[in-house]
Design a protein around this motif. Structure first.
Motif, PDB file in Angstrom:
ATOM      1  N   GLU A  70       0.834  -1.212   0.000  1.00 54.24           N
ATOM      2  CA  GLU A  70       0.000   0.000   0.000  1.00 54.24           C
ATOM      3  C   GLU A  70       0.868   1.261   0.000  1.00 54.24           C
ATOM      4  O   GLU A  70       0.495   2.277  -0.588  1.00 54.24           O
ATOM      5  N   LEU A  71       2.011   1.198   0.665  1.00 50.81           N
ATOM      6  CA  LEU A  71       2.877   2.374   0.769  1.00 50.81           C
ATOM      7  C   LEU A  71       3.751   2.553  -0.462  1.00 50.81           C
ATOM      8  O   LEU A  71       3.911   3.674  -0.960  1.00 50.81           O
ATOM      9  N   VAL A  72       4.330   1.466  -0.961  1.00 54.33           N
ATOM     10  CA  VAL A  72       5.188   1.565  -2.143  1.00 54.33           C
ATOM     11  C   VAL A  72       4.356   1.916  -3.379  1.00 54.33           C
ATOM     12  O   VAL A  72       4.768   2.735  -4.203  1.00 54.33           O
ATOM     13  N   SER A  73       3.181   1.320  -3.506  1.00 58.68           N
ATOM     14  CA  SER A  73       2.330   1.578  -4.670  1.00 58.68           C
ATOM     15  C   SER A  73       1.455   2.812  -4.420  1.00 58.68           C
ATOM     16  O   SER A  73       1.840   3.923  -4.755  1.00 58.68           O
ATOM     17  N   ARG A  74       0.312   2.606  -3.807  1.00 58.78           N
ATOM     18  CA  ARG A  74      -0.619   3.695  -3.482  1.00 58.78           C
ATOM     19  C   ARG A  74      -1.692   3.129  -2.569  1.00 58.78           C
ATOM     20  O   ARG A  74      -1.872   1.919  -2.496  1.00 58.78           O
ATOM     21  N   PHE A  75      -2.406   4.009  -1.903  1.00 58.26           N
ATOM     22  CA  PHE A  75      -3.528   3.557  -1.089  1.00 58.26           C
ATOM     23  C   PHE A  75      -4.814   4.109  -1.689  1.00 58.26           C
ATOM     24  O   PHE A  75      -5.466   3.450  -2.469  1.00 58.26           O
ATOM     25  N   HIS A  76      -5.160   5.364  -1.360  1.00 56.15           N
ATOM     26  CA  HIS A  76      -6.391   5.942  -1.896  1.00 56.15           C
ATOM     27  C   HIS A  76      -6.196   6.642  -3.232  1.00 56.15           C
ATOM     28  O   HIS A  76      -7.138   6.741  -4.013  1.00 56.15           O
ATOM     29  N   TYR A  77      -5.009   7.175  -3.486  1.00 56.63           N
ATOM     30  CA  TYR A  77      -4.834   7.981  -4.697  1.00 56.63           C
ATOM     31  C   TYR A  77      -3.373   7.965  -5.141  1.00 56.63           C
ATOM     32  O   TYR A  77      -2.492   7.551  -4.390  1.00 56.63           O
ATOM     33  N   ASP A  78      -3.154   8.424  -6.379  1.00 56.59           N
ATOM     34  CA  ASP A  78      -1.807   8.454  -6.939  1.00 56.59           C
ATOM     35  C   ASP A  78      -0.956   9.491  -6.218  1.00 56.59           C
ATOM     36  O   ASP A  78      -1.407  10.607  -5.955  1.00 56.59           O
ATOM     37  N   ARG A  79       0.276   9.091  -5.914  1.00 57.46           N
ATOM     38  CA  ARG A  79       1.268   9.963  -5.288  1.00 57.46           C
ATOM     39  C   ARG A  79       2.607   9.238  -5.388  1.00 57.46           C
ATOM     40  O   ARG A  79       2.661   8.073  -5.781  1.00 57.46           O
ATOM     41  N   PHE A 115       1.235  13.553   1.463  1.00 64.13           N
ATOM     42  CA  PHE A 115       0.828  14.020   0.133  1.00 64.13           C
ATOM     43  C   PHE A 115      -0.616  14.507   0.180  1.00 64.13           C
ATOM     44  O   PHE A 115      -1.517  13.897  -0.392  1.00 64.13           O
ATOM     45  N   PRO A 116      -0.850  15.626   0.893  1.00 68.82           N
ATOM     46  CA  PRO A 116      -2.242  16.112   0.999  1.00 68.82           C
ATOM     47  C   PRO A 116      -2.806  16.482  -0.366  1.00 68.82           C
ATOM     48  O   PRO A 116      -2.097  17.009  -1.226  1.00 68.82           O
ATOM     49  N   ARG A 117      -4.047  16.151  -0.537  1.00 68.40           N
ATOM     50  CA  ARG A 117      -4.726  16.494  -1.790  1.00 68.40           C
ATOM     51  C   ARG A 117      -5.374  17.846  -1.664  1.00 68.40           C
ATOM     52  O   ARG A 117      -5.847  18.229  -0.599  1.00 68.40           O
ATOM     53  N   ALA A 118      -5.398  18.587  -2.772  1.00 64.79           N
ATOM     54  CA  ALA A 118      -6.077  19.884  -2.772  1.00 64.79           C
ATOM     55  C   ALA A 118      -7.574  19.660  -2.558  1.00 64.79           C
ATOM     56  O   ALA A 118      -8.124  18.707  -3.068  1.00 64.79           O
ATOM     57  N   PRO A 119      -8.213  20.536  -1.763  1.00 61.45           N
ATOM     58  CA  PRO A 119      -9.654  20.341  -1.523  1.00 61.45           C
ATOM     59  C   PRO A 119     -10.466  20.484  -2.800  1.00 61.45           C
ATOM     60  O   PRO A 119     -10.077  21.131  -3.723  1.00 61.45           O
TER      61      PRO A 119
END
Length: 194
Positions: free
Chosen positions: A64-73, A190-194
């Motif tokens: 989950e950490l190396v790839s992604r969890f909820h979104y691309d980063r 990696f916060p996402r913009a609202p």
């Protein structure tokens, strides 16, 4: 059989209810997130280990950490010490199974890294040896165990004790905690913009 299935689901749900109401467990999860975010933010990495179902959790969370969890980063440096059959069998043969994780911590770990150590009983010799090796390297240690804790408490900077005694319920609580930890690491780094 239907009643047994429903009872197992209700038992699992009851464990998660206890987890949600356990202030010490919630604080441990939050502390583990803080520890991981701080380490990853300064360029360190996470190492993860466990046996059996806990090995699967270690691999799952690293994925989950190396790839992604909820979104691309960008990917995050997380290494499951449970995956390389040549390393595991080589160390097991040359040093004994008790050293399969500790030897990898010695080789791959660095001061400032974090070891996630999973043992439902808190008594797995190879997990305890990995915790000792991590301490010797100047790494932080986050433990995941059952309510008894076994021998893990003095070896862990932070310790999540799942509020259960049976291995399946402990592992289910760990899996929920692991998803929360992965989600919070992703959100905070990696916060996402609202």
């Amino acid at each position: 059989m239907t009643a047994e299935i429903r009872d197992a689901i209700l038992d699992s749900a009851a464990t998660l209810q206890r987890l949600a109401g356990d202030a010490a467990a919630i604080a441990a999860i939050a502390g583990i997130v803080d520890l991981a975010v701080a380490a990853l933010g300064r360029g360190n990495k996470l190492l993860l280990c466990g046996n059996g179902g806990s090995a699967a959790d270690a691999q799952h969370w690293a994925g989950e950490l190396v790839s992604r969890f909820h979104y691309d980063r960008p990917g995050l440096p997380a290494i499951a010490l449970t995956t390389d059959s040549s390393i595991l069998t080589g160390i097991g043969n040359d040093y004994g199974y008790e050293r399969v994780f500790a030897r990898q911590v010695e080789a791959l770990g660095a001061a400032g890294d974090v070891l996630f150590a999973l043992s439902t009983s808190g008594r797995s010799p190879n997990v305890l040896a990995a915790l000792r090796a991590a301490k010797a390297k100047g790494m932080a240690t986050a433990g995941f165990t059952g309510q008894g804790g076994g021998e893990m408490p003095p070896l862990c900077d932070l310790l999540l004790r799942a509020p259960a005694e049976s291995t399946p319920r402990i592992q289910e609580a760990h899996e929920v905690a692991g998803h929360i930890i992965c989600a919070e690491i992703e959100r905070r780094l990696f916060p996402r913009a609202p």
